[in-house]
Write an enzyme that holds these catalytic residues in place. Structure first.
Site, PDB file in Angstrom:
ATOM      1  N   GLY A 182     -90.823 -26.673  21.602  1.00 44.76           N
ATOM      2  CA  GLY A 182     -90.909 -27.390  20.341  1.00 44.76           C
ATOM      3  C   GLY A 182     -89.557 -27.974  19.974  1.00 44.76           C
ATOM      4  N   ILE A 184     -86.966 -26.828  18.120  1.00 46.61           N
ATOM      5  CA  ILE A 184     -85.812 -25.955  18.301  1.00 46.61           C
ATOM      6  C   ILE A 184     -85.512 -25.753  19.784  1.00 46.61           C
ATOM      7  CG2 ILE A 184     -84.921 -23.617  17.934  1.00 46.61           C
ATOM      8  CD1 ILE A 184     -86.576 -23.549  15.330  1.00 46.61           C
ATOM      9  N   VAL A 269     -90.242 -20.079  19.441  1.00 45.71           N
ATOM     10  CA  VAL A 269     -91.691 -20.275  19.313  1.00 45.71           C
ATOM     11  C   VAL A 269     -92.107 -20.546  17.868  1.00 45.71           C
ATOM     12  CG1 VAL A 269     -92.278 -18.958  21.373  1.00 45.71           C
ATOM     13  CG2 VAL A 269     -92.006 -17.756  19.196  1.00 45.71           C
ATOM     14  N   ASP A 312     -89.891 -23.869   3.092  1.00 44.63           N
ATOM     15  CA  ASP A 312     -90.577 -23.247   4.227  1.00 44.63           C
ATOM     16  C   ASP A 312     -91.549 -22.155   3.810  1.00 44.63           C
ATOM     17  OD1 ASP A 312     -88.965 -24.917   5.672  1.00 44.63           O
ATOM     18  OD2 ASP A 312     -88.004 -23.365   6.876  1.00 44.63           O
ATOM     19  N   HIS A 444     -76.922 -58.702  13.500  1.00 47.31           N
ATOM     20  CA  HIS A 444     -76.723 -58.734  14.956  1.00 47.31           C
ATOM     21  C   HIS A 444     -75.234 -58.594  15.274  1.00 47.31           C
ATOM     22  CE1 HIS A 444     -77.203 -59.937  19.152  1.00 47.31           C
ATOM     23  NE2 HIS A 444     -76.151 -60.740  18.972  1.00 47.31           N
TER      24      HIS A 444
END
Length: 465
Positions: A182, A184, A269, A312, A444
């Site tokens: 994944g 990490i 994981v 989280d 550019h």
């Protein structure tokens, strides 16, 4: 004897969600207390995003020095001083941590060191060097996440480490086994292989970076060829054992048993919510249906009035910038505004070599949802700035909905992808069309021109490819 304190808002956890929520609420006039048991800045600043990207930069400097002859320089006998490299990482982290401490003080946020125990929706006890009792009107839970681990034999051996321990290494291993491909896992695979470590990656699913567009996944694997990286997908790790100072990882693939040896094993994981010892069930705070993460609504409210959750711990999107925005949404709602969290345009970046960035729907997800789309692409190899920089790998993909022409997603793999994703995020967030991008003049030579060319590809054809 404990201190008796009162607050409009008490924030539990000082990571990128918690400290941002605290500062925003204080700026809006609230009396705010922030409780943090370790260091402000949380995992992201101290043991995740920032130290990892500092190592990414060091790895890229090493790569550029080794490639110096391609730019007209002859450099011999380049050596890695790993101790110096890690000290630089520490200095960067320390400076930013002190910066967060300063911002909290500047905004009059009362920071208390310790572990918070929510006794009731309006009473929090902090246990630490000293005890404090906080009578609070509102609470924001921002306790973050911790590294997950496989429940297999040998997972608790001393040489089986998480990303946190990897960032505190004293010396480079010769061989590293990474379990999980994944974000990490692949970031560390890129860092350590660039620094010359022989890396083996074992992934249970059938592709690297399972959550991203398949074309980008294949491009990353192609770019890793030539580096000391061996990737095995469809590999189930069964056990880890130790022999002398080496670690042996046994795995099965396509019905066959195999094993690989390393000096260390990095368990990558995923991550899982960390509730910080808060007794959710006793308080009546509901978890999501899968029992993973605190259930919140679009205002970041939990099932208990006056208690919010962000970052989280909600297990919605495990990204620092998403947590910060959730924190602002929570603070604004507590302070009387009516705002909702919108997840339709949250950018995601993977700091591999080359970088990967995406926002909105990718091609795989859009087609799976049955949306009629058109895909525009443009390669870095046709971009003047990329050629001048010697960074020609990669491409951009823009996704537009056929029905109304809106850009609903974009993915980039290549040089400066982490910077380019800002424009794509703005486009997705505001429902811009390919024509809106085409009519915007891009300077550019810059790598941003690949966005312009991909938009042109959506509307009849790129000019420079």
């Amino acid at each position: 004897m404990s201190n008796q304190l009162d607050s409009k808002i008490t924030v539990i956890g000082g990571g990128p969600g918690g400290y941002v929520a605290a500062i925003k609420a204080a700026q809006m006039g609230a009396d705010v207390i922030l409780v943090e048991k370790e260091k402000v800045g949380g995992t992201c600043l101290n043991w995740g995003c920032i130290p990892t990207k500092t190592l990414v930069r060091s790895a890229m400097v090493y790569k550029e020095i080794k490639d110096a002859k391609n730019y007209g320089f002859l450099v011999d006998d380049v050596k890695i001083d790993f101790g110096r490299l890690m000290r630089r990482k520490h200095r960067v982290v320390s400076r930013l941590t002190k910066g967060v401490e300063y911002l909290l003080k500047k905004n009059a946020v009362n920071v208390i060191k310790g572990t918070a125990v929510i006794k009731s929706p309006d009473m929090i006890v902090v246990e630490g060097e000293s005890t404090a009792e906080i009578k609070t009107e509102n609470t924001i839970i921002a306790t973050g996440s911790r590294a997950s681990s496989l429940k297999i034999k040998g997972a608790d051996l001393p040489g089986v480490i998480t990303s946190r321990e990897a960032l505190e290494m004293k010396e480079l291993p010769d061989r590293l086994v990474i379990v999980g491909a994944g974000i990490i896992g692949m970031e560390f695979a890129s860092i350590f292989s660039t620094l010359g470590v022989e890396v083996t990656v074992l992934e249970f699913l059938d592709k690297v970076l399972p959550g991203i567009d398949s074309d980008l996944s294949r491009e990353l694997v192609s770019n890793l060829r030539g580096k000391p990286v061996n990737i095995h997908t469809g590999a189930r790790v069964n056990e880890i054992s130790q022999k002398d100072d080496k670690y042996i990882v046994g795995y099965s693939k396509e019905g066959l048993e195999d094993r690989v040896e390393g000096d260390l094993v990095l368990m990558a994981v995923g991550r899982e919510p960390c509730y910080g010892g808060i007794e959710l069930e006793r308080l009546g705070i509901e978890l999501k249906g899968d029992k993973k993460g605190i259930k919140v609504n679009s205002r970041m409210e939990t099932s208990v009035t006056g208690i919010y959750a962000i970052g989280d711990v909600t297990d919605k999107i495990l990204l620092a910038h998403a947590a910060s925005h959730q924190g602002i949404v929570a603070a604004r709602n507590i302070m009387g505004e009516d705002v909702e969290m919108d997840y339709s345009a949250v950018p995601s970046i993977i700091y591999t070599d080359p970088e990967i960035a995406s926002v909105g729907l990718d091609e795989d997800k859009a087609r799976k949802q049955g949306i009629e789309i058109k895909v525009g692409k443009f390669p870095y190899s046709a971009n003047g700035k990329a050629l001048a920089d010697g960074e020609m790998s990669g491409f951009i993909k823009l996704i537009k909905e056929k029905e109304d022409g809106r850009i609903i997603g974009g993915s980039v793999i290549g040089h400066h992808a982490s910077d380019l994703i800002g424009e794509l995020t703005l486009a997705v967030r505001n429902g811009l069309t390919a024509e809106d991008i085409i009519e915007t003049i891009h300077a550019h030579p810059t790598t941003s021109e690949i966005i312009h060319e991909a938009a042109l590809d959506l509307e009849g054809g790129a000019i420079n490819y």
